[in-house]
Scaffold this active site. Structure first.
Site, PDB file in Angstrom:
ATOM      1  N   GLU A 154      -4.163  19.108  14.136  1.00 58.88           N
ATOM      2  CA  GLU A 154      -3.782  18.120  13.117  1.00 58.88           C
ATOM      3  C   GLU A 154      -3.392  16.816  13.818  1.00 58.88           C
ATOM      4  O   GLU A 154      -2.723  16.844  14.838  1.00 58.88           O
ATOM      5  CB  GLU A 154      -2.583  18.683  12.342  1.00 58.88           C
ATOM      6  CG  GLU A 154      -2.041  17.779  11.281  1.00 58.88           C
ATOM      7  CD  GLU A 154      -3.095  17.393  10.260  1.00 58.88           C
ATOM      8  OE1 GLU A 154      -3.671  18.294   9.639  1.00 58.88           O
ATOM      9  OE2 GLU A 154      -3.345  16.182  10.111  1.00 58.88           O
ATOM     10  N   LEU A 156      -2.004  14.078  12.037  1.00 53.45           N
ATOM     11  CA  LEU A 156      -1.238  13.200  11.147  1.00 53.45           C
ATOM     12  C   LEU A 156      -0.044  12.567  11.859  1.00 53.45           C
ATOM     13  O   LEU A 156       0.546  13.143  12.764  1.00 53.45           O
ATOM     14  CB  LEU A 156      -0.798  13.943   9.889  1.00 53.45           C
ATOM     15  CG  LEU A 156       0.195  15.105   9.970  1.00 53.45           C
ATOM     16  CD1 LEU A 156       1.632  14.654  10.109  1.00 53.45           C
ATOM     17  CD2 LEU A 156       0.044  15.940   8.707  1.00 53.45           C
ATOM     18  N   GLU A 158       3.778  10.904  11.461  1.00 52.44           N
ATOM     19  CA  GLU A 158       4.930  10.841  10.573  1.00 52.44           C
ATOM     20  C   GLU A 158       4.967   9.438   9.970  1.00 52.44           C
ATOM     21  O   GLU A 158       4.627   8.464  10.627  1.00 52.44           O
ATOM     22  CB  GLU A 158       6.212  11.151  11.341  1.00 52.44           C
ATOM     23  CG  GLU A 158       6.286  12.625  11.686  1.00 52.44           C
ATOM     24  CD  GLU A 158       7.554  12.995  12.441  1.00 52.44           C
ATOM     25  OE1 GLU A 158       8.532  12.246  12.384  1.00 52.44           O
ATOM     26  OE2 GLU A 158       7.545  14.049  13.096  1.00 52.44           O
ATOM     27  N   LYS A 257       1.605  -1.882  21.493  1.00 52.11           N
ATOM     28  CA  LYS A 257       2.793  -2.665  21.163  1.00 52.11           C
ATOM     29  C   LYS A 257       3.875  -2.386  22.191  1.00 52.11           C
ATOM     30  O   LYS A 257       4.392  -1.285  22.287  1.00 52.11           O
ATOM     31  CB  LYS A 257       3.266  -2.331  19.750  1.00 52.11           C
ATOM     32  CG  LYS A 257       3.986  -3.478  19.106  1.00 52.11           C
ATOM     33  CD  LYS A 257       3.936  -3.414  17.610  1.00 52.11           C
ATOM     34  CE  LYS A 257       4.951  -2.438  17.176  1.00 52.11           C
ATOM     35  NZ  LYS A 257       4.933  -1.632  16.110  1.00 52.11           N
ATOM     36  N   GLY A 259       7.505  -2.399  24.072  1.00 51.66           N
ATOM     37  CA  GLY A 259       8.883  -2.297  23.593  1.00 51.66           C
ATOM     38  C   GLY A 259       9.583  -1.112  24.219  1.00 51.66           C
ATOM     39  O   GLY A 259       9.342  -0.746  25.370  1.00 51.66           O
ATOM     40  N   GLY A 263       8.877   7.956  21.352  1.00 50.90           N
ATOM     41  CA  GLY A 263       9.777   9.095  21.221  1.00 50.90           C
ATOM     42  C   GLY A 263       9.194  10.024  20.181  1.00 50.90           C
ATOM     43  O   GLY A 263       7.985  10.035  19.951  1.00 50.90           O
ATOM     44  N   CYS A 266       6.610  14.708  19.180  1.00 50.34           N
ATOM     45  CA  CYS A 266       5.246  15.039  19.623  1.00 50.34           C
ATOM     46  C   CYS A 266       4.891  14.447  20.985  1.00 50.34           C
ATOM     47  O   CYS A 266       4.746  15.189  21.960  1.00 50.34           O
ATOM     48  CB  CYS A 266       4.242  14.577  18.574  1.00 50.34           C
ATOM     49  SG  CYS A 266       4.557  15.302  16.958  1.00 50.34           S
ATOM     50  N   LYS A 269       7.044  15.534  24.257  1.00 49.89           N
ATOM     51  CA  LYS A 269       6.969  16.956  24.643  1.00 49.89           C
ATOM     52  C   LYS A 269       5.520  17.381  24.891  1.00 49.89           C
ATOM     53  O   LYS A 269       5.258  18.272  25.706  1.00 49.89           O
ATOM     54  CB  LYS A 269       7.674  17.859  23.638  1.00 49.89           C
ATOM     55  CG  LYS A 269       7.085  17.929  22.242  1.00 49.89           C
ATOM     56  CD  LYS A 269       6.309  19.192  21.960  1.00 49.89           C
ATOM     57  CE  LYS A 269       5.835  19.219  20.522  1.00 49.89           C
ATOM     58  NZ  LYS A 269       4.664  20.030  20.268  1.00 49.89           N
ATOM     59  N   LYS A 329      10.897   6.050  14.960  1.00 49.70           N
ATOM     60  CA  LYS A 329       9.993   4.992  14.522  1.00 49.70           C
ATOM     61  C   LYS A 329      10.287   4.708  13.061  1.00 49.70           C
ATOM     62  O   LYS A 329      10.967   5.515  12.397  1.00 49.70           O
ATOM     63  CB  LYS A 329       8.535   5.401  14.726  1.00 49.70           C
ATOM     64  CG  LYS A 329       8.041   6.509  13.816  1.00 49.70           C
ATOM     65  CD  LYS A 329       6.537   6.664  13.991  1.00 49.70           C
ATOM     66  CE  LYS A 329       5.941   7.562  12.935  1.00 49.70           C
ATOM     67  NZ  LYS A 329       4.507   7.737  13.107  1.00 49.70           N
TER      68      LYS A 329
HETATM   69  C1  UGA Z   1       1.852  11.253  17.023  1.00 46.05           C
HETATM   70  C2  UGA Z   1       0.346  10.929  16.951  1.00 46.05           C
HETATM   71  O1  UGA Z   1       0.176   9.529  16.711  1.00 46.05           O
HETATM   72  C3  UGA Z   1      -0.317  11.710  15.819  1.00 46.05           C
HETATM   73  O2  UGA Z   1      -1.713  11.460  15.804  1.00 46.05           O
HETATM   74  C4  UGA Z   1      -0.060  13.200  16.052  1.00 46.05           C
HETATM   75  O3  UGA Z   1      -0.629  13.994  15.023  1.00 46.05           O
HETATM   76  C5  UGA Z   1       1.434  13.450  16.100  1.00 46.05           C
HETATM   77  O4  UGA Z   1       2.018  12.676  17.156  1.00 46.05           O
HETATM   78  C6  UGA Z   1       1.665  14.909  16.357  1.00 46.05           C
HETATM   79  O5  UGA Z   1       1.305  15.367  17.439  1.00 46.05           O
HETATM   80  O6  UGA Z   1       2.085  15.620  15.441  1.00 46.05           O
HETATM   81  P1  UGA Z   1       4.007  10.495  15.625  1.00 46.05           P
HETATM   82  O7  UGA Z   1       4.804  11.306  16.575  1.00 46.05           O
HETATM   83  O8  UGA Z   1       4.257  10.602  14.163  1.00 46.05           O
HETATM   84  O9  UGA Z   1       2.435  10.809  15.796  1.00 46.05           O
HETATM   85  O10 UGA Z   1       4.261   8.984  16.011  1.00 46.05           O
HETATM   86  P2  UGA Z   1       3.375   7.763  16.543  1.00 46.05           P
HETATM   87  O11 UGA Z   1       3.011   6.896  15.418  1.00 46.05           O
HETATM   88  O12 UGA Z   1       2.296   8.235  17.416  1.00 46.05           O
HETATM   89  O13 UGA Z   1       4.465   6.995  17.408  1.00 46.05           O
HETATM   90  C7  UGA Z   1       5.041   7.627  18.554  1.00 46.05           C
HETATM   91  C8  UGA Z   1       6.016   6.724  19.243  1.00 46.05           C
HETATM   92  O14 UGA Z   1       5.333   5.674  19.922  1.00 46.05           O
HETATM   93  C9  UGA Z   1       7.037   6.038  18.346  1.00 46.05           C
HETATM   94  O15 UGA Z   1       8.308   6.145  18.962  1.00 46.05           O
HETATM   95  C10 UGA Z   1       6.574   4.604  18.292  1.00 46.05           C
HETATM   96  O16 UGA Z   1       7.642   3.715  18.090  1.00 46.05           O
HETATM   97  C11 UGA Z   1       5.952   4.430  19.660  1.00 46.05           C
HETATM   98  N1  UGA Z   1       4.913   3.383  19.749  1.00 46.05           N
HETATM   99  C12 UGA Z   1       3.774   3.477  19.020  1.00 46.05           C
HETATM  100  C13 UGA Z   1       5.079   2.311  20.617  1.00 46.05           C
HETATM  101  O17 UGA Z   1       6.107   2.207  21.329  1.00 46.05           O
HETATM  102  N2  UGA Z   1       4.101   1.365  20.715  1.00 46.05           N
HETATM  103  C14 UGA Z   1       2.966   1.426  19.990  1.00 46.05           C
HETATM  104  O18 UGA Z   1       2.102   0.540  20.127  1.00 46.05           O
HETATM  105  C15 UGA Z   1       2.793   2.516  19.116  1.00 46.05           C
END
Ligand code: UGA
Length: 440
Positions: A154, A156, A158, A257, A259, A263, A266, A269, A329
């Site tokens: 999957e 998806l 969050e 992006k 910054g 975290g 997913c 870990k 996030k």
């Molecule tokens: C992530 C993956 O994007 C999903 O495709 C995957 O299904 C999911 O893990 C999972 O394994 O279940 P998610 O953990 O919801 O999804 O969050 P992301 O949108 O990937 O963001 C992860 C972190 O990266 C956040 O802390 C966000 O702030 C940070 N981030 C994201 C950045 O610092 N810079 C960016 O450009 C994008």
């Protein structure tokens, strides 16, 4: 054609998947060992913040196509296709994944599987797990070899879980037989007919797709954050650098992006579990770069604490710091491995009075770190503060008026840990604006 589907594990993934399967027209039974969670879901209450999920759940319940239980025997009797959606957190004291929930789910279900069934893993697991579970299922099910295992990772996110489930950019099937592939194609038929591309592979490939995807995303974030370190050393601006890099379609601007870094439950870990598994397989060198990806990510948190110290003249002790954001996030109440909270806690430990506000994650944050001072609004958090730290880029924070906030604080100092605020606007309002990877 509708199927009788069960979903074992009702966290983010399982709840969304169960409701989405009902939305597609299937008869669905969700199961969890947590009776409280099951009764909340049965009443249409989602125990976490996920935009749109409660509506989807309620629609599914109202249609009569979704129910919940705690009973594995009922699950086995009801379903022909069983999705495993339990968690695989990091094992305490190790980089490896803790597979106990996956193993327990199989062990609970298998003894009740008396007729042919397809068990479909969706949890993120170390490569090789599916083959091991397939044997375990065969050995422990009364139906024996007519119980087959497939893997269907999957992707998806969050905050976008409902959208990503109903409009996936790809659907991956890891299968060992044509029957399993045909069953999965039938289950996902409405999404496939709507244009979602399907990729079919074997069990290990499908397990790898998931961890490789998350590792790539983590690497992309850490790449731009490594560039931010270079920018800090040279006076360059990482936001301009990132914009220019992202315009190359081969690179693309997503996950670029700069910054405070990644975290959540997913990415951190998953890269660690991937390294641990590579070590077990004797190919640890293939993934040593992920160690660096992890280290760059951790350094951004430390650098943000440095910036706070610098802004307060060398020490945060005895000063009042407002922290905007606790979730890992925006659009989520998830605080697992949240960079924002880690920074807040570090500054608190150095003697600052830390006030935290987050639009949705306050309950989770308070339970995890009860010693921080939680405030119920931005206004209350920033009142008289010596420094504001913007650490999770919620729309509410991006929309703040620097003049109005400036009238409340003790000093107009802000560190934008997410490079998400309009620097010119804040500076024009008399703020000292600092951000990671940008000149001061
Ligand atoms: C992530 C993956 O994007 C999903 O495709 C995957 O299904 C999911 O893990 C999972 O394994 O279940 P998610 O953990 O919801 O999804 O969050 P992301 O949108 O990937 O963001 C992860 C972190 O990266 C956040 O802390 C966000 O702030 C940070 N981030 C994201 C950045 O610092 N810079 C960016 O450009 C994008």
């Amino acid at each position: 054609m509708t199927h009788r589907i069960t979903v074992v594990g009702t966290g983010y993934l399982g709840t969304t998947h169960a409701a989405a399967m009902a939305e597609l027209g299937h008869q669905v039974l969700g199961m969890d060992v947590d009776a409280e969670r099951v009764s909340a879901l049965a009443e249409g209450r989602v125990p976490m913040y996920e935009p749109g999920l409660e509506d989807l759940l309620r629609r599914a319940l109202a249609s009569g196509r979704l129910r919940f239980t705690t009973d594995p025997a009922e699950v086995a009797a009801f379903g022909d296709v069983h999705f495993l959606c339990v968690g695989t957190p990091q094992r305490a004291g190790s980089y490896a994944a803790d597979l106990r929930q996956v193993d327990e789910a199989v062990d609970e279900l298998a003894p009740h599987l008396a007729r042919p069934a397809l068990v479909v893993g969706k949890s993120t697991v170390p490569v090789g797990t599916a083959q091991r579970l397939a044997r375990r299922l065969r050995d422990r099910s009364p139906a024996g070899a007519s119980v087959e295992l497939a893997w269907n990772p999957e992707f998806l996110r969050e905050g976008y879980a409902v959208h990503d489930s109903l409009h996936p950019d790809r659907i991956v099937f890891g299968v060992s037989s044509a029957v399993a592939e045909a069953t999965l194609r039938a289950v996902y038929a409405p999404l496939i007919d709507a244009g979602a591309p399907v990729v079919v592979g074997d069990l290990p490939t499908s397990e790898l797709v998931k961890v490789a995807a998350n590792s790539f995303l983590a690497t992309k974030i850490s790449f731009i954050n490594a560039m931010a370190e270079l920018c800090e050393a040279t006076g360059a601006d990482v936001t301009v650098l990132s914009a220019a890099l992202g315009m190359d379609p081969r690179i693309g601007n997503q996950f670029l992006k700069p910054g405070l870094g990644f975290g959540g439950g997913c990415l951190p870990k998953d890269i660690r579990a991937f390294m641990a598994r590579a070590g077990e397989l004797g190919v640890d060198q293939a993934l040593t770069f992920l160690r660096e990806v992890d280290a760059i990510n951790q350094r951004r948190r430390a650098r943000t604490v440095d910036l706070a110290r610098e802004e307060l003249g060398g020490s945060v002790a005895g000063r009042t710091v407002a922290v905007l954001g606790a979730a890992f996030k925006p659009d989520s109440d998830d605080i697992r491995d949240s960079p924002a909270l880690e920074v807040a806690v570090a500054i608190h430990e150095e003697g600052a009075a830390v006030r935290v506000y987050d639009p949705k994650a306050m309950g989770n944050a308070r339970r995890r770190y009860p010693l921080l001072d939680y405030r119920d609004s931005v206004t209350s958090a920033v009142e008289g503060a010596d420094l504001v730290l913007h650490l999770t880029e919620w729309a509410e924070f991006r929309a703040l008026d620097p003049d109005a906030i400036g009238a409340l604080v003790g000093a107009r100092r802000i560190v934008d840990g997410r490079n998400a605020l309009d620097a010119e606007r804040w500076r024009a309002a008399g703020w000292t604006y600092r951000a990671l990877g940008r000149p001061s």
